[in-house]
Scaffold this motif. Structure first.
Motif: not given
Ligand code: SAH
Ligand code: SF4
Length: 358
Positions: A266-273, A296-299
């Motif tokens: 699992t890859f976590e990927y936080i979405l930053i503007d 991929v979990n987009l957070i």
């Protein structure tokens, strides 16, 4: 005095058996006491009714069962997420979060406990509330498992139990690997609370040396990697340990991990503007994760006070998600955050409430 006695919850089954023998008790008491402590999760030696009175007194004299003071407990009005603030023996505080969700197949209620591994975190990621608070110390074995036991006792009263454990609370679990490994062996022991290691996920910012140790010890846990950027220059800016463990090294150890374990990563990927959500970022992410059997979990980023990063608009989030899925065939999910109204969502945990000011 309390401090001179042995913290009995810090001991593995073998260590407990050794202690029991050294105190002159019957050897099989090791297992019996382990069951009382870790399966029935009692808080008092007097509850151990099949242990002789004399031996219970001896245990009280030589050891103690630690428990937390609950300083604060909040329940989300939106989704029933619960956040606990616990006080440790030295006055430090940690947070633990209980996430409640329905199973997608049979709609059963599942409880996932999000557990802390350190007081604060030395990695100091630029976007993370825990990282901003400074690092105090590793949690002990008993402090890790007592997060589980304190919440489990409350759930059992309601006829429920903890189904999954995720090390996604405060701290970097792979920088506290020896205590973590002991805690895992206790939590997954058949004479204990018996949570299968496969239902335990460890999330790491990418401590390559720690992943190597997990491989060496063949720990059958689930691994989640906080990626957040697949471009070294960017990742360096937000996750300082990327300078020690750059993406090439991370990829190499993960390829080996997958070869040996055949487990999905699992890859976590936080979405930053305006930071990691361009087409270029999406392509780098896709190229990186296509090396693996992945999800991929987009957070969407949870904004943290006094931190410059911002959450992107819904439109930008959807665009990134759709591009990854449709143009690059990435197995991506968009994770809905839970407990955001109580700051219980990912990365929002911090020692906001110090002793006495809640
Ligand atoms: N130290 C470990 C585990 C704890 S952090 C790690 O970094 O993986 C758990 C997850 O929350 C990580 O993926 C982390 O990157 C993410 N996170 C941290 N701050 C966040 C924030 N403000 N918004 C969304 N996710 C965040
Ligand atoms: Fe530590 Fe994880 Fe927060 Fe980074 S994101 S500071 S590794 S807890």
């Amino acid at each position: 005095m309390k401090l001179e006695r042995i913290n009995i919850l810090d001991l593995t089954k073998q260590e407990l058996t050794d202690l029991v023998i050294s105190l002159g008790m019957k050897k099989f008491y090791g297992k019996e006491i382990f069951i009382w402590l870790h399966k029935k999760i009692v808080r008092n030696f007097d509850d151990m009714t099949n242990i002789s009175l004399k031996d219970r007194e001896l245990l009280k004299e030589k050891t103690y069962i630690p428990f937390f003071n609950l300083l604060k407990h909040q329940t989300s009005k939106i989704d029933k997420t619960e956040k606990f603030l616990f006080e440790l023996e030295d006055g430090g505080t940690i947070e633990t979060v209980l996430l409640r969700h329905r199973d997608s197949n049979n709609k059963e209620l599942r409880n996932t406990l999000c557990v802390s591994s350190q007081v604060g975190c030395p990695v100091k990621c630029s976007f993370c509330a825990t990282g901003q608070d400074g690092y105090m110390r590793n949690l002990t074995v008993s402090e890790i498992i007592n997060q589980v036991y304190t919440v489990e006792r409350r759930l059992v009263k309601k006829g429920e139990e903890i189904n999954n454990i995720v090390f996604m609370g405060m701290g970097e679990p792979l920088l506290n690997l020896s205590n973590l490994t002991k805690a895992l062996s206790i939590l997954s022991d058949e004479n204990g609370i018996n949570i299968s290691k496969r239902k335990i996920t460890i999330s790491t910012s990418g401590v390559v040396s720690g992943i190597e140790k997990i491989l060496l010890e063949k720990l059958p846990i689930e691994l989640a990697i906080s990626l957040h950027s697949a471009i070294n220059e960017k990742r360096d800016k937000i996750i300082p340990i990327n300078k020690n463990f750059p993406l090439e090294d991370l990829a190499a150890v993960l390829i080996e991990y997958q070869k040996q374990t055949k487990r999905r990563l699992t890859f976590e990927y936080i979405l930053i503007d305006n930071f990691n959500i361009s087409e270029n970022d999406a392509n780098a992410l896709a190229d990186f994760v296509h090396q693996f059997d992945h999800v991929v979990n987009l957070i969407p980023y949870n904004e943290v006070p006094n931190v410059e990063h911002k959450r992107p608009s819904e439109k930008k989030i959807e665009k990134f998600f759709n591009y990854l899925k449709n143009n690059r065939r990435v197995n991506a999910t968009l994770r809905k955050e839970k407990g955001s109204d109580i700051d219980g969502a990912c990365g929002q945990l911090r020692q906001k409430t110090k002793k006495g000011d809640n």
